[in-house]
Scaffold this motif. Sequence first.
Motif, PDB file in Angstrom:
ATOM      1  N   GLU A   1       0.737  -1.152   0.090  1.00 34.32           N
ATOM      2  CA  GLU A   1       0.051  -0.005   0.008  1.00 34.32           C
ATOM      3  C   GLU A   1       0.674   1.219   0.133  1.00 34.32           C
ATOM      4  OE1 GLU A   1      -2.337  -0.392   3.208  1.00 34.32           O
ATOM      5  OE2 GLU A   1      -3.978  -1.723   2.289  1.00 34.32           O
TER       6      GLU A   1
ATOM      7  N   GLU B   1      -4.131  12.161   5.131  1.00 40.06           N
ATOM      8  CA  GLU B   1      -4.929  10.787   4.930  1.00 40.06           C
ATOM      9  C   GLU B   1      -5.647  10.760   3.591  1.00 40.06           C
ATOM     10  OE1 GLU B   1      -7.822  10.981   8.176  1.00 40.06           O
ATOM     11  OE2 GLU B   1      -6.564  10.723   9.794  1.00 40.06           O
ATOM     12  N   ARG B   2      -5.983  11.930   2.929  1.00 39.54           N
ATOM     13  CA  ARG B   2      -6.539  11.823   1.549  1.00 39.54           C
ATOM     14  C   ARG B   2      -5.507  11.565   0.718  1.00 39.54           C
ATOM     15  NH1 ARG B   2      -8.953  16.806   3.283  1.00 39.54           N
ATOM     16  NH2 ARG B   2      -7.276  17.924   2.194  1.00 39.54           N
TER      17      ARG B   2
ATOM     18  N   ALA C   1      -4.772   7.757   0.891  1.00 46.37           N
ATOM     19  CA  ALA C   1      -5.907   6.966   0.104  1.00 46.37           C
ATOM     20  C   ALA C   1      -5.832   6.807  -1.247  1.00 46.37           C
ATOM     21  CB  ALA C   1      -7.433   7.577   0.486  1.00 46.37           C
ATOM     22  N   GLU C   2      -5.198   7.959  -1.923  1.00 40.93           N
ATOM     23  CA  GLU C   2      -5.058   7.859  -3.344  1.00 40.93           C
ATOM     24  C   GLU C   2      -3.908   7.185  -3.763  1.00 40.93           C
ATOM     25  OE1 GLU C   2      -4.433  12.179  -4.262  1.00 40.93           O
ATOM     26  OE2 GLU C   2      -6.437  12.755  -3.557  1.00 40.93           O
TER      27      GLU C   2
ATOM     28  N   ARG D   1      -3.181   4.298  -2.125  1.00 40.97           N
ATOM     29  CA  ARG D   1      -3.631   3.036  -2.168  1.00 40.97           C
ATOM     30  C   ARG D   1      -4.358   2.814  -3.230  1.00 40.97           C
ATOM     31  NH1 ARG D   1      -4.359   4.488   3.410  1.00 40.97           N
ATOM     32  NH2 ARG D   1      -6.768   4.818   2.976  1.00 40.97           N
ATOM     33  N   GLU D   2      -5.206   3.530  -3.879  1.00 42.65           N
ATOM     34  CA  GLU D   2      -6.087   3.543  -4.962  1.00 42.65           C
ATOM     35  C   GLU D   2      -5.170   3.088  -6.152  1.00 42.65           C
ATOM     36  OE1 GLU D   2      -9.598   5.401  -7.508  1.00 42.65           O
ATOM     37  OE2 GLU D   2      -8.795   6.557  -5.740  1.00 42.65           O
TER      38      GLU D   2
END
Length: 421
Positions: free
Chosen positions: A29, A401-402, A405-406, A408-409
């Motif tokens: 990740e 945190e944003r 998340a990006e 990981r995507e």
Amino acid sequence: MHEPAISHLSAADPELAGLVEAEATRQYEKVRLIASENYVSTAVLEATGTVLTNKYSEGYAGKRYYEGQQVIDQVETLAIERAKALFGVDHANVQPYSGSPANLAVYMALANPGDTVMGMALPDGGHLTHGWGVSATGKWFNPVRYGVAKETGTVDLDQVRDLAREHRPKLIFCGGTAIPRTIDFPAFAEIAREVDAVLVADIAHIAGLVAGGAHPSPVGHAQITSTTTHKTLRGPRGAMVFSDAEYAKALDKAVFPGLQGGPHNHTTAAIAVSLGEAATPEFRVYAHAVVANAKALAAALLERGFDLVSGGTDNHLILVDLTSKGIGGKPAAQALDRAGIELNYNTVPFDPRKPFDPSGIRLGTAAITTRGLDVDLMPKVAEWMDGAVTAAGAGDEAAIERIAAEIRELLAGYPMPGYTA
């Protein structure tokens, strides 16, 4: 989940198995930019987990102190022959446990306590074992240290020559841990010849680039070459020492029995696998892609106002001075990790801050290139880095945190050796 599967470990020790699975997920990740790390192939992982770990093999092929070496001798010989062919060297020892013992073997083979040795200063990009004070090499020998020019951030070869003439060292080390530019092996060799020193090239960071033709080789210039087998070479955690024929016997005696006992045969096997992989055309493409990604990422960071030591990179490594960003290297590295970008805080040349709280960060592109990220994505990585550093300064954890998340995507679309989603 981890690949190959760890079903037996899960049954025998679920607590430890859970930690292994957690680490596999973490690596999957993250945008892993630690310059000394990579992803090994599943074949290398399998080799490190074989029954070869059961065998004790003090000595060398054909000259062991334990019986039952019929297969082990073939494994070690295979690794040696592949190393010699890949790097074009007269002699290869594949037994050192890691890079520091490999360098210690060079000292033991060629120097005596108190002898003068010369290497790059640690804050300027050198390695602990090149004579830095807290290392045994700085305590047992008389170290002379060279650095980089303040104006360019690159090795000051005039200083190297002047120091060599003044101190007449027995050994001169070139290479290090935070050098973003091409190492001028011919220039170092000329200086070493002038003062009758043995030149040792430490290519731990760039061995894969050398093997893949993306960095000049020290062979033919340095009498001794040391390297780890992970980093850009994409092998297991181990090391090798290469030499001209005249130093072979002394180096072998220094490794065993001088510094260590039996080699780790499972690691030797994994080294052989990685050397076989590095001899393929695909690996040459990979090595050049590592450099291309580093150059693209460096350019994107410069566009975003980051100060790069030496102004850029010629290899896999980028050294960033964060002074102008108003944040130290340590809090920046910690924030970047929370944002899904893994790298390390690092001193920069002429750093006014302490080593445990330095001004810089160090990053490299070997691992993300293994995952398949290419130059088109480097501006995005730079954007994430800039956003995370800015957010860290502002205390904006939501932004961090944003970004995570990006990341990981994005990485869900890039397979990782050793992990199955």
